[in-house]
Design a protein around this motif. Structure first.
Motif, PDB file in Angstrom:
ATOM      1  N   ASN A   1     -19.039  -5.502   6.077  1.00 54.77           N
ATOM      2  CA  ASN A   1     -18.483  -5.975   4.836  1.00 54.77           C
ATOM      3  C   ASN A   1     -17.762  -4.397   4.241  1.00 54.77           C
ATOM      4  OD1 ASN A   1     -20.858  -4.805   4.354  1.00 54.77           O
ATOM      5  ND2 ASN A   1     -21.166  -5.802   2.422  1.00 54.77           N
ATOM      6  N   GLN A   2     -17.471  -3.833   4.928  1.00 58.97           N
ATOM      7  CA  GLN A   2     -16.983  -2.378   4.549  1.00 58.97           C
ATOM      8  C   GLN A   2     -15.628  -2.712   3.565  1.00 58.97           C
ATOM      9  OE1 GLN A   2     -16.185   0.672   7.666  1.00 58.97           O
ATOM     10  NE2 GLN A   2     -15.323  -1.121   8.980  1.00 58.97           N
ATOM     11  N   SER A   3     -14.939  -3.890   4.027  1.00 62.54           N
ATOM     12  CA  SER A   3     -13.766  -4.204   3.265  1.00 62.54           C
ATOM     13  C   SER A   3     -13.948  -4.270   1.757  1.00 62.54           C
ATOM     14  CB  SER A   3     -13.066  -5.488   3.617  1.00 62.54           C
ATOM     15  OG  SER A   3     -14.112  -6.518   3.523  1.00 62.54           O
ATOM     16  N   SER A   4     -15.269  -4.181   1.347  1.00 64.61           N
ATOM     17  CA  SER A   4     -15.642  -4.489   0.222  1.00 64.61           C
ATOM     18  C   SER A   4     -15.429  -3.139  -0.897  1.00 64.61           C
ATOM     19  CB  SER A   4     -17.057  -4.914  -0.363  1.00 64.61           C
ATOM     20  OG  SER A   4     -18.180  -3.923   0.324  1.00 64.61           O
ATOM     21  N   ASP A   5     -15.344  -2.029   0.086  1.00 64.73           N
ATOM     22  CA  ASP A   5     -14.876  -0.824  -0.730  1.00 64.73           C
ATOM     23  C   ASP A   5     -14.096  -0.716  -1.726  1.00 64.73           C
ATOM     24  OD1 ASP A   5     -17.042   0.318   1.262  1.00 64.73           O
ATOM     25  OD2 ASP A   5     -15.713   1.035   2.313  1.00 64.73           O
TER      26      ASP A   5
ATOM     27  N   LEU B   1      -6.077   0.014  -5.875  1.00 67.34           N
ATOM     28  CA  LEU B   1      -5.112   0.404  -4.936  1.00 67.34           C
ATOM     29  C   LEU B   1      -5.216  -1.114  -3.903  1.00 67.34           C
ATOM     30  CD1 LEU B   1      -5.600   4.317  -4.305  1.00 67.34           C
ATOM     31  CD2 LEU B   1      -3.814   3.165  -5.790  1.00 67.34           C
ATOM     32  N   THR B   2      -4.112  -1.179  -3.638  1.00 67.53           N
ATOM     33  CA  THR B   2      -4.133  -2.271  -2.560  1.00 67.53           C
ATOM     34  C   THR B   2      -3.190  -1.933  -1.431  1.00 67.53           C
ATOM     35  OG1 THR B   2      -2.239  -3.543  -3.448  1.00 67.53           O
ATOM     36  CG2 THR B   2      -4.623  -4.190  -3.756  1.00 67.53           C
ATOM     37  N   TYR B   3      -3.483  -2.259   0.018  1.00 66.62           N
ATOM     38  CA  TYR B   3      -2.607  -1.828   0.815  1.00 66.62           C
ATOM     39  C   TYR B   3      -1.079  -2.547   0.907  1.00 66.62           C
ATOM     40  CZ  TYR B   3      -0.385  -1.852   5.649  1.00 66.62           C
ATOM     41  OH  TYR B   3       0.675  -1.874   6.610  1.00 66.62           O
ATOM     42  N   LYS B   4      -0.130  -1.848   0.996  1.00 67.04           N
ATOM     43  CA  LYS B   4       1.315  -2.151   1.024  1.00 67.04           C
ATOM     44  C   LYS B   4       1.862  -2.391   2.263  1.00 67.04           C
ATOM     45  CE  LYS B   4       5.632  -0.825  -0.961  1.00 67.04           C
ATOM     46  NZ  LYS B   4       6.524   0.359  -1.807  1.00 67.04           N
ATOM     47  N   PRO B   5       2.206  -3.466   2.827  1.00 67.19           N
ATOM     48  CA  PRO B   5       2.418  -3.948   3.978  1.00 67.19           C
ATOM     49  C   PRO B   5       3.794  -3.336   4.418  1.00 67.19           C
ATOM     50  CG  PRO B   5       2.087  -6.039   2.676  1.00 67.19           C
ATOM     51  CD  PRO B   5       1.958  -4.708   1.685  1.00 67.19           C
TER      52      PRO B   5
ATOM     53  N   THR C   1       3.876  -0.074   5.648  1.00 73.58           N
ATOM     54  CA  THR C   1       3.526   1.163   5.126  1.00 73.58           C
ATOM     55  C   THR C   1       2.524   1.746   5.854  1.00 73.58           C
ATOM     56  OG1 THR C   1       2.591   1.131   3.229  1.00 73.58           O
ATOM     57  CG2 THR C   1       5.016   0.781   3.164  1.00 73.58           C
ATOM     58  N   ASP C   2       2.027   2.947   5.426  1.00 68.69           N
ATOM     59  CA  ASP C   2       0.886   3.456   5.945  1.00 68.69           C
ATOM     60  C   ASP C   2       0.144   4.113   4.589  1.00 68.69           C
ATOM     61  OD1 ASP C   2       2.461   5.688   5.452  1.00 68.69           O
ATOM     62  OD2 ASP C   2       1.930   6.800   7.441  1.00 68.69           O
ATOM     63  N   SER C   3      -0.015   3.342   3.615  1.00 73.68           N
ATOM     64  CA  SER C   3      -0.277   3.959   2.336  1.00 73.68           C
ATOM     65  C   SER C   3      -0.817   2.687   1.465  1.00 73.68           C
ATOM     66  CB  SER C   3       0.721   4.467   1.440  1.00 73.68           C
ATOM     67  OG  SER C   3       1.695   3.680   1.123  1.00 73.68           O
ATOM     68  N   LEU C   4      -2.110   3.006   0.468  1.00 70.02           N
ATOM     69  CA  LEU C   4      -2.315   2.257  -0.505  1.00 70.02           C
ATOM     70  C   LEU C   4      -1.338   2.395  -1.793  1.00 70.02           C
ATOM     71  CD1 LEU C   4      -6.239   3.066  -0.113  1.00 70.02           C
ATOM     72  CD2 LEU C   4      -5.063   0.795   0.453  1.00 70.02           C
ATOM     73  N   HIS C   5      -1.259   1.089  -2.439  1.00 75.69           N
ATOM     74  CA  HIS C   5      -0.197   1.243  -3.464  1.00 75.69           C
ATOM     75  C   HIS C   5      -0.852   0.796  -4.896  1.00 75.69           C
ATOM     76  CE1 HIS C   5       3.755   0.757  -5.714  1.00 75.69           C
ATOM     77  NE2 HIS C   5       3.220  -0.213  -5.972  1.00 75.69           N
TER      78      HIS C   5
ATOM     79  N   PRO D   1     -11.107  -0.398   6.350  1.00 73.92           N
ATOM     80  CA  PRO D   1     -11.032  -1.127   5.317  1.00 73.92           C
ATOM     81  C   PRO D   1      -9.830  -0.665   4.196  1.00 73.92           C
ATOM     82  CG  PRO D   1     -12.749   0.529   5.079  1.00 73.92           C
ATOM     83  CD  PRO D   1     -12.211   0.585   6.719  1.00 73.92           C
ATOM     84  N   LYS D   2      -9.134   0.154   4.435  1.00 76.14           N
ATOM     85  CA  LYS D   2      -8.132   0.411   3.522  1.00 76.14           C
ATOM     86  C   LYS D   2      -7.035  -0.686   3.883  1.00 76.14           C
ATOM     87  CE  LYS D   2      -8.913   5.408   2.850  1.00 76.14           C
ATOM     88  NZ  LYS D   2     -10.172   5.648   3.708  1.00 76.14           N
ATOM     89  N   PHE D   3      -6.858  -1.198   5.208  1.00 78.17           N
ATOM     90  CA  PHE D   3      -5.485  -1.962   5.338  1.00 78.17           C
ATOM     91  C   PHE D   3      -6.284  -3.481   5.023  1.00 78.17           C
ATOM     92  CE2 PHE D   3      -4.832   1.037   8.924  1.00 78.17           C
ATOM     93  CZ  PHE D   3      -3.596   1.116   8.506  1.00 78.17           C
ATOM     94  N   LEU D   4      -7.468  -3.676   4.687  1.00 79.43           N
ATOM     95  CA  LEU D   4      -7.837  -4.968   4.044  1.00 79.43           C
ATOM     96  C   LEU D   4      -7.956  -4.961   2.517  1.00 79.43           C
ATOM     97  CD1 LEU D   4     -11.129  -5.300   6.406  1.00 79.43           C
ATOM     98  CD2 LEU D   4      -8.870  -5.897   7.087  1.00 79.43           C
ATOM     99  N   SER D   5      -7.592  -4.086   1.960  1.00 76.18           N
ATOM    100  CA  SER D   5      -7.702  -3.834   0.528  1.00 76.18           C
ATOM    101  C   SER D   5      -6.427  -5.005  -0.049  1.00 76.18           C
ATOM    102  CB  SER D   5      -7.612  -2.599  -0.020  1.00 76.18           C
ATOM    103  OG  SER D   5      -7.688  -2.467  -1.334  1.00 76.18           O
ATOM    104  N   GLY D   6      -6.991  -5.707  -0.925  1.00 76.37           N
ATOM    105  CA  GLY D   6      -5.985  -6.739  -1.449  1.00 76.37           C
ATOM    106  C   GLY D   6      -5.528  -8.060  -0.657  1.00 76.37           C
TER     107      GLY D   6
END
Length: 362
Positions: free
Chosen positions: A9-13, A24-28, A30-34, A243-248
């Motif tokens: 459940n590390q996507s809960s970070d 912040l959420t992952y921006k499809p 790209t390689d960044s959180l937006h 987990p950063k890619f899962l954010s949002g």
């Protein structure tokens, strides 16, 4: 092996913007959180995959299976029963399948295998309009008002779909019959005629095949046929699960177990094995009397594939559609226009009558 299974459940970070403190959420693509509040971006350090690591199947389905799993928080939809991993920073959200509100009270803990790799979303939410327009134009006999109903992509949800992949070296011993056709003349006089017959001969042999990455969707509601319809997964571009890619986005919990998934994979392999056996038997026709297959060196991995999904109402009926988050390829339920179908039938009848009339005139 133990380090491969950290908290599922590390996507809960929670990732917050350093400039304004907003989520912040992952921006499809790209390689960044937006940050949607101030527009700033935070780069994700992508862990390149030089060589994909496959895990030993027998180890994980044996007595030690429980030791390799880790506890994850899962939320259930009361309406359709879909289950997703739960992000602790979200107290209310909607089910990606039926839009029913999800509440934190429905969260429970389970022990799950952590996905090893994923394909990040590449197609942006805004570009879905372009893909939807192209899809709409390809639909025959679609109602005129369909586009206005289906294009409300504000209800579009991005979901990471769990999939098992299996490798196996198969060794198959078979017995069968080879059929060679030939023609012969039978009868006499007016009853004399040529017939085709088959000469059968016994065959046996061995077929050795290696299967690499046989994919089995582990989703409850997105079935194998649907995933096939939007196929085109560039699995060579897998990245390590971050987990950063899962954010949002929502991450669906796998429903098909590792063991049951392999049964489906075996059925897929069996089709290819039987085709190989028939090719080896040769001839014009083949009969397979028996096949005994041994599966060796079975490996697996759990990956996440990006899918956008949504639904729309038309004629008091709910229709669903799904979008490949890497390519934009779409598959969905769609209504038909009875008026357009009737007009097409009438036009076809008139065309046939016109051709018949013209043929009589000349």
């Amino acid at each position: 092996m133990e380090e491969m299974f950290t908290e599922a459940n590390q996507s809960s970070d929670i990732y917050v913007c350093e400039s304004c403190g907003a989520p912040l959420t992952y921006k499809p693509g790209t390689d960044s959180l937006h940050c949607s509040h101030c527009g700033s971006s935070t780069q994700i350090e992508i862990r390149e995959v030089d060589e994909v690591e496959e895990l030993d199947f027998l180890t994980y389905v044996g007595e030690l299976e429980e030791l390799h799993n880790r506890e994850a928080k899962v939320i259930n939809c009361r309406q359709c029963g879909a289950e997703s991993t739960f992000e602790e920073n979200i107290h209310t959200t909607e089910c990606p399948y039926c839009n029913t509100p999800l509440i934190e009270a429905d969260v429970h803990a389970e022990r799950l295998i952590k996905p090893s790799y994923l394909l990040p979303f590449h197609v942006s939410h805004d570009s879905i309009h372009t893909h939807m327009s192209a899809w709409m134009k390809s639909l025959w006999f679609a109602p005129n008002k369909l586009k206005s109903r289906a294009m409300h992509t504000e209800e579009l949800k991005g979901v990471y779909i769990p999939c098992w992949t299996y490798d196996a070296q198969t060794e198959t011993n078979y017995m069968g019959q080879r059929g060679d056709t030939y023609t012969t003349t039978v009868g006499s006089g007016k009853n004399r005629r040529t017939v085709t017959r088959t000469r059968w001969s016994f065959r046996s042999g061995h077929v050795s095949l290696f299967f690499d990455d046989v994919m089995v969707p582990a989703s409850r509601l997105i079935t194998h046929p649907i995933m096939d319809k939007i196929q085109g997964w560039d699995t060579k571009n897998l990245v390590e699960t971050d987990p950063k890619f899962l954010s949002g986005f929502t991450t669906e919990k796998y429903i098909v177990t590792l063991k049951n998934g392999f049964q489906t994979a075996k059925a897929i392999m069996d089709t290819a094995i039987r085709s190989a056996v028939k090719r080896q038997i040769g001839g014009d026709r083949q009969r397979i009397l028996s096949c005994k297959t041994q599966y060796n060196d079975i490996k697996f991995k759990l990956i996440l594939l990006p899918v956008y999904m949504s639904s729309y109402m038309y004629g008091n009926k709910l229709y669903h559609f799904y979008v490949n988050g890497r390519t934009g390829k779409i598959h969905g339920d769609r209504p038909y226009s009875p008026v357009k179908i009737t007009l097409a039938v009438i036009a076809a009848i008139l065309a046939i009558l016109g051709i018949c009339w013209w043929a009589e005139v000349i």
